[in-house]
Design a protein around this motif. Structure first.
Motif, short mmCIF file in Angstrom:
data_model
loop_
_atom_site.label_atom_id
_atom_site.label_comp_id
_atom_site.label_asym_id
_atom_site.label_seq_id
_atom_site.Cartn_x
_atom_site.Cartn_y
_atom_site.Cartn_z
N SER A 291 38.77 45.51 36.76
CA SER A 291 38.85 46.03 35.40
C SER A 291 37.47 46.20 34.79
O SER A 291 37.26 47.05 33.94
CB SER A 291 39.71 45.10 34.53
OG SER A 291 41.03 45.03 35.03
N ASN B 92 52.82 50.43 22.62
CA ASN B 92 53.21 51.68 23.26
C ASN B 92 53.52 52.76 22.23
O ASN B 92 54.37 53.62 22.44
CB ASN B 92 54.41 51.49 24.18
CG ASN B 92 54.45 52.53 25.29
OD1 ASN B 92 53.43 53.13 25.63
ND2 ASN B 92 55.64 52.77 25.83
N ARG C 125 40.08 49.83 26.61
CA ARG C 125 41.34 49.25 27.11
C ARG C 125 42.01 48.36 26.08
O ARG C 125 42.63 47.34 26.40
CB ARG C 125 41.08 48.46 28.40
CG ARG C 125 40.71 49.30 29.59
CD ARG C 125 41.87 50.10 30.11
NE ARG C 125 42.86 49.25 30.77
CZ ARG C 125 43.99 49.70 31.28
NH1 ARG C 125 44.32 50.96 31.15
NH2 ARG C 125 44.81 48.87 31.89
N ILE D 49 40.00 56.81 32.24
CA ILE D 49 41.46 56.85 32.41
C ILE D 49 41.82 56.93 33.89
O ILE D 49 42.71 56.21 34.38
CB ILE D 49 42.05 58.05 31.64
CG1 ILE D 49 41.87 57.84 30.14
CG2 ILE D 49 43.52 58.23 31.98
CD1 ILE D 49 42.27 59.04 29.31
N ILE D 50 41.13 57.80 34.62
CA ILE D 50 41.40 57.94 36.05
C ILE D 50 41.05 56.65 36.79
O ILE D 50 41.81 56.19 37.67
CB ILE D 50 40.60 59.13 36.63
CG1 ILE D 50 41.11 60.44 36.04
CG2 ILE D 50 40.71 59.16 38.16
CD1 ILE D 50 40.26 61.64 36.39
N TYR E 61 40.97 53.51 35.67
CA TYR E 61 41.93 52.45 35.40
C TYR E 61 43.26 52.72 36.11
O TYR E 61 43.92 51.78 36.57
CB TYR E 61 42.17 52.32 33.90
CG TYR E 61 41.10 51.54 33.18
CD1 TYR E 61 40.73 50.27 33.62
CD2 TYR E 61 40.46 52.05 32.06
CE1 TYR E 61 39.75 49.55 32.97
CE2 TYR E 61 39.49 51.34 31.40
CZ TYR E 61 39.13 50.09 31.86
OH TYR E 61 38.16 49.38 31.20
N GLU E 62 43.64 53.98 36.20
CA GLU E 62 44.88 54.32 36.90
C GLU E 62 44.74 54.00 38.39
O GLU E 62 45.67 53.47 39.01
CB GLU E 62 45.22 55.79 36.69
CG GLU E 62 46.49 56.25 37.39
CD GLU E 62 47.73 55.54 36.89
OE1 GLU E 62 48.73 55.48 37.65
OE2 GLU E 62 47.72 55.03 35.75
N LEU E 63 43.59 54.30 38.97
CA LEU E 63 43.36 53.99 40.38
C LEU E 63 43.38 52.48 40.61
O LEU E 63 43.94 51.99 41.60
CB LEU E 63 42.03 54.58 40.85
CG LEU E 63 41.97 56.11 40.94
CD1 LEU E 63 40.56 56.56 41.31
CD2 LEU E 63 42.97 56.64 41.95
N HIS F 138 44.96 50.29 38.76
CA HIS F 138 46.35 49.86 38.59
C HIS F 138 47.16 50.11 39.85
O HIS F 138 47.91 49.24 40.31
CB HIS F 138 46.96 50.60 37.39
CG HIS F 138 48.40 50.28 37.15
ND1 HIS F 138 48.84 49.02 36.77
CD2 HIS F 138 49.52 51.05 37.24
CE1 HIS F 138 50.15 49.03 36.63
NE2 HIS F 138 50.59 50.24 36.91
N ARG F 139 46.98 51.29 40.45
CA ARG F 139 47.73 51.62 41.66
C ARG F 139 47.28 50.74 42.83
O ARG F 139 48.10 50.33 43.65
CB ARG F 139 47.54 53.09 42.01
CG ARG F 139 48.19 54.04 41.01
CD ARG F 139 48.12 55.48 41.47
NE ARG F 139 48.75 56.37 40.51
CZ ARG F 139 48.92 57.68 40.71
NH1 ARG F 139 48.50 58.22 41.84
NH2 ARG F 139 49.50 58.42 39.78
#
Length: 383
Positions: free
Chosen positions: A23, A90, A303, A348-349, A351-353, A355-356
């Motif tokens: 992170s 959310n 974040r 954004i990309i 953090y998504e990577l 997370h995955r």
């Protein structure tokens, strides 16, 4: 503690450290990637990337520039906190821009119309701003819980309505007066008792840091305590992660949605206060606009963490301040906007990577543990 328990604890701590490290690395890599993209754009326009960066850093580290960065970061930070409250639930409060501008206008009008002892005068203006921001945001909250209207649509429309109301109120027949020596119009100036003096924190320049930078710090601490140290914060985060799970645990989701929007709007009401009480002392046609949308970008960059948001606000303000020198060196200042946009997309990309990767790593770990588990012996089986 048994060896098995100790081994499990060590593995768990290792995974927590790895998750925290990923992170932390993600935004750093995103900033580096944004720098590379910006360098390519500079090379395409014939400008040297390293020289451009050197000019920006040299100008941005001057005493006066540091003060300007801190002052901009103060308003950015409050805006991002307002957005982050909704994000943790959310909810997408896109209406921070309209909420803070309407709040600043009404608070400036009230502050210019009354005179109270110093602390009471300042407190009155700040309370009015928070109430107006909370009240305006509550409209979107009520529409969502009563009629199921998406807060994205309602807050965008409320931005337009707030702009129209502000334009209607800001005229010489209602709240505004002419600003001496210009064609500008604004509310009556706030008396000395309602102003917050700046602080000379940076040596080498007479320019002062907004006194309400302290308010921004306090709001960051309160945000952290509210979300991480209270039952309300737990319910808010739980609802944001899974409404069905929150309902099963007895949380009133509709009530939480409304409260979250009201809190977000109340913090949004504070966004214009550093400028109003520390510099302009009046709401006029040239009052800063667009801070709400910048807050969305910084909340994503940080974040929704108060410390991460602080770094994001400082970075954003530093880039804005440094861009002022570029035109003198015949470099387009729009390059900073390209870099800011690339940073947000890259973060954004990234953090998504991350997370995955964490999900995939968890699945591999579970599969490995299941595969290595010893099957239970059947009852009555011979030894």
């Amino acid at each position: 503690m048994s060896p098995a328990e100790s081994s499990f604890t060590d593995r768990l701590l290792g995974r927590v450290r790895l998750g925290g490290l990923l992170s932390l690395v993600a935004p750093i890599l995103a900033v580096v990637f944004a720098g590379l993209i910006t360098s390519v754009v500079l090379l395409m326009t014939g400008d040297p990337p390293l020289e451009t960066l050197g000019v920006m850093v040299d100008y941005g580290m001057r005493p006066r520039s540091i003060v300007m960065t801190l002052n901009e970061a103060t308003t950015y930070y409050l805006s991002a906190l307002a957005v982050a409250i909704g994000f943790r639930m959310n909810l997408f409060n896109i209406g921070v821009d309209g909420q803070y501008r309407l709040a600043a206008l009404i608070a400036a009008a009230v502050g210019g119309a009354i005179t109270l002892p110093g602390p009471l005068h300042v407190a009155m203006i700040i309370i009015v701003a928070m109430l107006v921001g909370a009240g305006w945001a509550s409209i979107a909250g009520l529409l969502k819980v009563k009629r199921g209207v998406s807060e994205v649509i309602s807050t965008i429309m409320l931005n337009a309505i707030a702009t129209a109301i502000g334009a209607w109120l800001l005229n010489k027949e209602r709240l505004a007066v002419e600003v001496a020596g210009s064609n500008n119009i604004g509310t009556n100036p706030i008396a000395e008792s309602g102003r917050v003096p700046g602080m000379e924190l940076i040596p080498g320049t007479p320019t002062k840091v907004f006194g309400l930078i302290i308010l921004a710090i306090v709001m960051g601490v309160l945000y952290h305590v509210l979300l991480n140290r209270t039952r309300f914060g737990f319910d808010l985060r739980a609802t944001g992660r899974s409404e069905s799970a929150a309902v099963a645990s007895g949380v009133n989701v509709k009530k939480m949605v409304l409260i979250a929007m009201i809190l977000s709007g109340a913090v949004a009401g504070l966004v214009g206060m550093p400028q109003l009480l520390g510099a302009s002392y009046s709401y006029s046609l040239d009052f800063p606009a667009g801070l709400g949308f910048i807050g969305i970008a910084i909340a994503l960059l940080g974040r929704n963490n108060p410390v991460g948001i602080a770094f994001g606000a400082l970075l954003w303000a530093f880039l804005n301040t440094s861009s002022n020198i570029l035109q003198l060196h015949e470099i387009s200042p729009e390059i900073v906007q390209i870099m800011q946009g690339t940073i947000v997309l890259s973060v954004i990309i990234a953090y998504e990577l991350v997370h995955r990767y964490q999900i995939s790593a968890g699945q591999r770990r579970v599969s490995k543990e299941l595969a290595s588990a010893t099957p239970p012996r059947a009852e009555g089986a011979s030894a």
